[in-house]
Scaffold this motif. Structure first.
Motif: not given
Length: 403
Positions: A216, A195, A226
């Motif tokens: 994400s 992420v 995501a």
């Protein structure tokens, strides 16, 4: 300079409000093509996926395009890209699915450097299955995750190793491939939280040794959606709980309910936007090559800003950096003397300088550092739309805070 920062900034409508955004680790501002793609999809006839009519076929095309976009971004395969509302939701899904085959005596390895979304789902799934959780410790002084410890943590009963590709608290970049090699030698799977990392450097999941890689879109100029990426053959034998009539094939069977077609259109637009950031990424190249060139340029530019920020912070009385990793994503956590982090963030916020404060869900790191009970830290995270003048603005504001 490979990035035309003025051109790039012009593509972010929200920047016109004048705030200095050092909060990208918590979520970036969306690029104009992303906003347009979402609006256009909302204004176009789109139905649930099918083949009987044009609106139904359009939705299928949107999903296929988004899978291809994420695959290009991280070096995966479109058939291995599964979507969901957040990295947390997807990690819980994978954890519950894998844990169906765990039992007493099995082991799962998590790290104290990770965001809690790559800790708690595994801890809870292991506990429910009767498996044992082992912890990789963080070096509090450096904010790094020492790779050598994994040789004693991973063994023949290890089923999964969860770790981050970059810390959202210290910016540290663990030796993911080295750790993955140890895991694979023992027959274990790896689940890598990308992420924070994806927004700041080129990504190649196979080179990382990631069996699963989650990212994400809102951390890289896209919408709040995501994806978790795995090789199709990794998905194939797994059986998530699902509704009877929902698709039986991967990756569709991992996607609960109707996907958000408008957000997927925005996600594809975000990947295309990233691919066009660098002047050295000509349109004649395929998108994967343009992404590699652009994200390489992004990393160099952001690292130069981070060096400016770190040098300036070390010259300010009262500023204490929480960690000093040898290599980092452009993210810095700090404290200003004895001032509560929330107060520092408030003072900066009143001047239009947006930073984060608290533990940013990196619960285990801040507990290990002894900082969570007293408010965590202040985080300044750099993104490619930041400028050197904004760095100087932040440094000047910090130097003038009365403590």
């Amino acid at each position: 300079m490979e990035l035309d920062v003025a051109r790039i900034r012009a593509a972010y409508p929200a920047l016109a409000e004048g705030f200095a955004h050092f909060d990208g680790a918590g979520g970036t501002q969306p690029a104009a093509p992303v906003i347009a793609a979402i609006a256009d999809t909302m204004g176009t006839a789109v139905a649930n996926r099918g083949t009987a009519n044009t609106p139904a076929r359009r939705s299928g095309e949107i999903v296929a395009a988004a899978r291809a976009a994420v695959a290009d971004l991280v070096g995966g395969q479109p058939g291995g890209v599964a979507f969901g509302p957040s990295a947390t939701a997807l990690t819980y899904l994978v954890a519950r699915t894998l844990a169906q085959h765990w039992g007493p005596g099995d082991e799962v390895v998590v790290s104290r450097l990770d965001h809690d979304s790559n800790v708690r789902p595994w801890v809870q799934a292991a506990t429910a299955a009767g498996a044992t959780v082992l912890w990789a410790d963080v070096d509090v002084a450096t904010g790094e995750l020492p790779a050598a410890q994994y040789r004693s943590l991973i063994g023949p009963r290890t089923r999964l190793v969860a770790l981050t590709a970059a810390s959202n608290a210290t910016g540290a970049v663990p030796a993911v491939r080295e750790i993955a090699d140890v895991a694979h030698a023992a027959g274990a799977l790896t689940y890598v939280d990308g992420v924070h990392a994806t927004a700041h450097r080129p990504t190649e999941v196979t080179l990382l040794g990631a069996d699963f890689y989650v990212t994400s879109a809102y951390k890289w100029s896209g919408p709040h959606y995501a994806a978790v990426v795995a090789a199709p053959e990794t998905w194939a034998p797994l059986e998530p709980v699902k509704l009877i009539p929902s698709p039986a094939t991967a990756p569709d069977r991992y996607e609960y309910g109707t996907l958000s077609f408008e957000l997927l259109a925005g996600l594809t637009a975000a990947v295309d936007h990233l691919a066009g950031l660098s002047a050295l990424a000509p349109a004649a190249l395929d998108r994967r090559a343009r992404l590699t060139a652009s994200m390489t340029a992004v990393a160099a530019y952001e690292n130069s800003l981070a060096e400016r920020l770190l040098a300036g912070m070390t010259a300010i009385d009262g500023v204490t950096l929480c960690a000093a990793p040898a290599g980092r994503c452009p993210t810095v956590s700090f404290r200003l003397a004895g001032q509560p982090p929330a107060e520092t963030a408030r003072i900066l916020g009143e001047q239009g300088i947006c930073v984060s404060n608290g533990d940013y869900y990196a619960v285990e790191y801040f507990e290990a550092a002894g900082l969570r009970a007293t408010g965590g830290a202040v985080r300044a995270s750099i993104y490619h739309y930041n400028t050197s003048s904004e760095i100087d603005l932040l440094l000047d504001a910090l130097s003038k805070i009365k403590i």
